[in-house]
Write a protein that holds these residues in place. Structure first.
Motif, mmCIF file in Angstrom:
data_model
loop_
_atom_site.group_PDB
_atom_site.id
_atom_site.type_symbol
_atom_site.label_atom_id
_atom_site.label_comp_id
_atom_site.label_asym_id
_atom_site.label_seq_id
_atom_site.Cartn_x
_atom_site.Cartn_y
_atom_site.Cartn_z
ATOM 1 N N SER A 127 0.836 -1.186 0.000
ATOM 2 C CA SER A 127 0.000 0.000 0.000
ATOM 3 C C SER A 127 0.872 1.238 0.000
ATOM 4 O O SER A 127 1.888 1.289 0.689
ATOM 5 C CB SER A 127 -0.923 -0.008 1.233
ATOM 6 O OG SER A 127 -1.770 1.109 1.239
ATOM 7 N N LYS A 128 0.483 2.243 -0.780
ATOM 8 C CA LYS A 128 1.272 3.460 -0.882
ATOM 9 C C LYS A 128 0.507 4.643 -0.309
ATOM 10 O O LYS A 128 -0.699 4.632 -0.196
ATOM 11 C CB LYS A 128 1.670 3.721 -2.335
ATOM 12 C CG LYS A 128 2.618 2.659 -2.894
ATOM 13 C CD LYS A 128 3.157 3.038 -4.237
ATOM 14 C CE LYS A 128 4.189 2.013 -4.713
ATOM 15 N NZ LYS A 128 4.778 2.382 -6.003
ATOM 16 N N GLY A 129 1.254 5.670 0.029
ATOM 17 C CA GLY A 129 0.631 6.854 0.569
ATOM 18 C C GLY A 129 0.125 6.678 1.985
ATOM 19 O O GLY A 129 -0.860 7.287 2.381
ATOM 20 N N ILE A 130 0.815 5.847 2.777
ATOM 21 C CA ILE A 130 0.416 5.596 4.160
ATOM 22 C C ILE A 130 0.611 6.865 4.978
ATOM 23 O O ILE A 130 1.619 7.558 4.861
ATOM 24 C CB ILE A 130 1.265 4.455 4.766
ATOM 25 C CG1 ILE A 130 1.080 3.165 3.959
ATOM 26 C CG2 ILE A 130 0.925 4.240 6.230
ATOM 27 C CD1 ILE A 130 -0.295 2.596 4.056
ATOM 28 N N ARG A 131 -0.367 7.154 5.855
ATOM 29 C CA ARG A 131 -0.282 8.356 6.678
ATOM 30 C C ARG A 131 -0.253 8.025 8.175
ATOM 31 O O ARG A 131 0.632 8.451 8.895
ATOM 32 C CB ARG A 131 -1.458 9.295 6.371
ATOM 33 C CG ARG A 131 -1.450 9.826 4.944
ATOM 34 C CD ARG A 131 -2.707 10.630 4.646
ATOM 35 N NE ARG A 131 -2.855 11.780 5.532
ATOM 36 C CZ ARG A 131 -2.258 12.956 5.332
ATOM 37 N NH1 ARG A 131 -1.466 13.124 4.283
ATOM 38 N NH2 ARG A 131 -2.445 13.955 6.168
ATOM 39 N N LYS A 132 -1.225 7.269 8.644
ATOM 40 C CA LYS A 132 -1.321 6.946 10.067
ATOM 41 C C LYS A 132 -1.685 5.480 10.206
ATOM 42 O O LYS A 132 -2.692 5.029 9.670
ATOM 43 C CB LYS A 132 -2.377 7.832 10.746
ATOM 44 C CG LYS A 132 -2.486 7.637 12.247
ATOM 45 C CD LYS A 132 -3.492 8.622 12.837
ATOM 46 C CE LYS A 132 -3.623 8.479 14.336
ATOM 47 N NZ LYS A 132 -4.597 9.443 14.909
ATOM 48 N N VAL A 133 -0.876 4.732 10.942
ATOM 49 C CA VAL A 133 -1.012 3.283 11.027
ATOM 50 C C VAL A 133 -1.170 2.856 12.479
ATOM 51 O O VAL A 133 -0.571 3.448 13.382
ATOM 52 C CB VAL A 133 0.225 2.585 10.413
ATOM 53 C CG1 VAL A 133 0.142 1.075 10.588
ATOM 54 C CG2 VAL A 133 0.365 2.939 8.951
ATOM 55 N N GLU A 134 -1.976 1.798 12.682
ATOM 56 C CA GLU A 134 -2.088 1.169 13.997
ATOM 57 C C GLU A 134 -1.560 -0.255 13.887
ATOM 58 O O GLU A 134 -1.985 -1.011 13.020
ATOM 59 C CB GLU A 134 -3.538 1.146 14.462
ATOM 60 C CG GLU A 134 -3.732 0.446 15.803
ATOM 61 C CD GLU A 134 -5.189 0.197 16.116
ATOM 62 O OE1 GLU A 134 -5.811 1.063 16.749
ATOM 63 O OE2 GLU A 134 -5.706 -0.873 15.702
ATOM 64 N N VAL A 135 -0.635 -0.612 14.766
ATOM 65 C CA VAL A 135 -0.118 -1.975 14.850
ATOM 66 C C VAL A 135 -0.553 -2.549 16.193
ATOM 67 O O VAL A 135 -0.338 -1.921 17.239
ATOM 68 C CB VAL A 135 1.415 -2.004 14.739
ATOM 69 C CG1 VAL A 135 1.923 -3.446 14.787
ATOM 70 C CG2 VAL A 135 1.878 -1.309 13.460
ATOM 71 N N ALA A 136 -1.167 -3.733 16.175
ATOM 72 C CA ALA A 136 -1.687 -4.322 17.409
ATOM 73 C C ALA A 136 -1.324 -5.797 17.490
ATOM 74 O O ALA A 136 -1.281 -6.496 16.469
ATOM 75 C CB ALA A 136 -3.207 -4.165 17.464
ATOM 76 N N ILE A 137 -1.039 -6.266 18.699
ATOM 77 C CA ILE A 137 -0.777 -7.681 18.947
ATOM 78 C C ILE A 137 -1.593 -8.145 20.148
ATOM 79 O O ILE A 137 -1.968 -7.355 21.010
ATOM 80 C CB ILE A 137 0.729 -7.961 19.199
ATOM 81 C CG1 ILE A 137 1.262 -7.134 20.376
ATOM 82 C CG2 ILE A 137 1.534 -7.726 17.935
ATOM 83 C CD1 ILE A 137 2.688 -7.460 20.775
ATOM 84 N N LYS A 138 -1.847 -9.441 20.175
ATOM 85 C CA LYS A 138 -2.510 -10.034 21.338
ATOM 86 C C LYS A 138 -2.058 -11.473 21.477
ATOM 87 O O LYS A 138 -1.558 -12.087 20.526
ATOM 88 C CB LYS A 138 -4.038 -9.960 21.208
ATOM 89 C CG LYS A 138 -4.633 -10.720 20.039
ATOM 90 C CD LYS A 138 -6.157 -10.545 20.009
ATOM 91 C CE LYS A 138 -6.776 -11.252 18.808
ATOM 92 N NZ LYS A 138 -8.252 -11.085 18.760
ATOM 93 N N TRP A 139 -2.238 -12.026 22.665
ATOM 94 C CA TRP A 139 -1.890 -13.408 22.953
ATOM 95 C C TRP A 139 -2.628 -13.823 24.207
ATOM 96 O O TRP A 139 -3.131 -12.988 24.965
ATOM 97 C CB TRP A 139 -0.376 -13.558 23.132
ATOM 98 C CG TRP A 139 0.208 -12.853 24.324
ATOM 99 C CD1 TRP A 139 0.514 -13.380 25.549
ATOM 100 C CD2 TRP A 139 0.566 -11.457 24.428
ATOM 101 N NE1 TRP A 139 1.031 -12.434 26.395
ATOM 102 C CE2 TRP A 139 1.072 -11.237 25.732
ATOM 103 C CE3 TRP A 139 0.496 -10.376 23.543
ATOM 104 C CZ2 TRP A 139 1.503 -9.991 26.172
ATOM 105 C CZ3 TRP A 139 0.930 -9.136 23.982
ATOM 106 C CH2 TRP A 139 1.419 -8.952 25.275
ATOM 107 N N ASN A 140 -2.705 -15.124 24.432
ATOM 108 C CA ASN A 140 -3.367 -15.636 25.629
ATOM 109 C C ASN A 140 -2.367 -15.738 26.779
ATOM 110 O O ASN A 140 -1.191 -16.024 26.562
ATOM 111 C CB ASN A 140 -3.969 -17.015 25.370
ATOM 112 C CG ASN A 140 -5.188 -16.955 24.466
ATOM 113 O OD1 ASN A 140 -5.651 -15.876 24.088
ATOM 114 N ND2 ASN A 140 -5.703 -18.115 24.090
ATOM 115 N N PRO A 141 -2.835 -15.539 28.004
ATOM 116 C CA PRO A 141 -1.932 -15.661 29.151
ATOM 117 C C PRO A 141 -1.456 -17.091 29.346
ATOM 118 O O PRO A 141 -2.061 -18.049 28.842
ATOM 119 C CB PRO A 141 -2.789 -15.193 30.336
ATOM 120 C CG PRO A 141 -4.198 -15.366 29.884
ATOM 121 C CD PRO A 141 -4.192 -15.134 28.407
#
Length: 204
Positions: A29-43
């Motif tokens: 993807s081009k022209g990226i302006r604002k990005v959210e990166v998220a991770i999750k896992w089980n305890p």
């Protein structure tokens, strides 16, 4: 697995496309302006030490795009210009929804920055763990409501630290997103030490 030339400390480098995106182009993807990166896992199961993952991002200057980062952002370090920040952190994966979330405001970065690399580190204390030891880990990268990438780290199970996204400023000044997971199998350092080598896993 065979080691990649130039990998930190002679470690084996593992590369994996995002889940379901095996045929995706590197420049998704081009022209990226604002990005959210998220991770999750089980305890961890009851009676076992907690499992923790750390999100980390590093910014690189145009004069040294594959060298040491100008700065890094993680649980113990902040962006000097507030363009990259952690919205949520977790020490055990016991929260609801996404456990760690980071926002990257690429359009606000100074012109002197040419690359931003995002990684995930498996904490090695009090016990050694790889992604194979993490229960149900997941990754989501999105801009607004557009999903740029999703993954479950199944392609890098033996790694202890990986990079999950690379953003590069092109000649027009726009930011381009390069997809893919790059894992370092034998890396046993912590989050801070990973920032010193994480940008080199994408070097071409």
């Amino acid at each position: 697995m065979a080691g990649a030339e130039g990998s930190p400390g002679g470690s084996a480098e593992v590369r994996s496309p995002y889940r379901g995106q095996e045929n995706a182009r590197s420049d998704v993807s081009k022209g990226i302006r604002k990005v959210e990166v998220a991770i999750k896992w089980n305890p961890s199961p009851a009676g076992q030490p907690p499992t923790a993952l750390d999100l980390v991002a590093a910014a690189y200057t145009a004069s040294d795009p594959y060298g040491d980062p100008a700065y890094a952002v993680h649980f113990d370090s902040r962006s000097p210009d507030s363009t990259m920040h952690l919205n949520r952190t977790s020490d055990d994966g016991a929260g609801f929804g996404w456990d760690e979330v980071m926002t990257l405001e690429l359009d606000r970065l100074a012109d002197s920055y040419a690359r931003v690399v995002v990684g995930v580190v498996v904490k090695q204390h009090p016990v050694h763990r790889t992604f194979a030891d993490v229960l149900n880990p997941a990754l989501r990268i999105r801009e607004g409501y557009t999903i740029l990438g999703e993954d479950d780290f199944s392609g890098v199970l033996e790694a202890t630290a990986v990079t999950v996204a690379e953003f590069v400023r092109d000649e027009s000044g726009s930011w381009t997103f390069r997809a893919g997971i790059h894992g370092i199998e034998a890396f046993d350092g912590g989050t801070a030490s990973f920032t010193a080598v994480m940008g080199r896993t994408h070097e071409r």
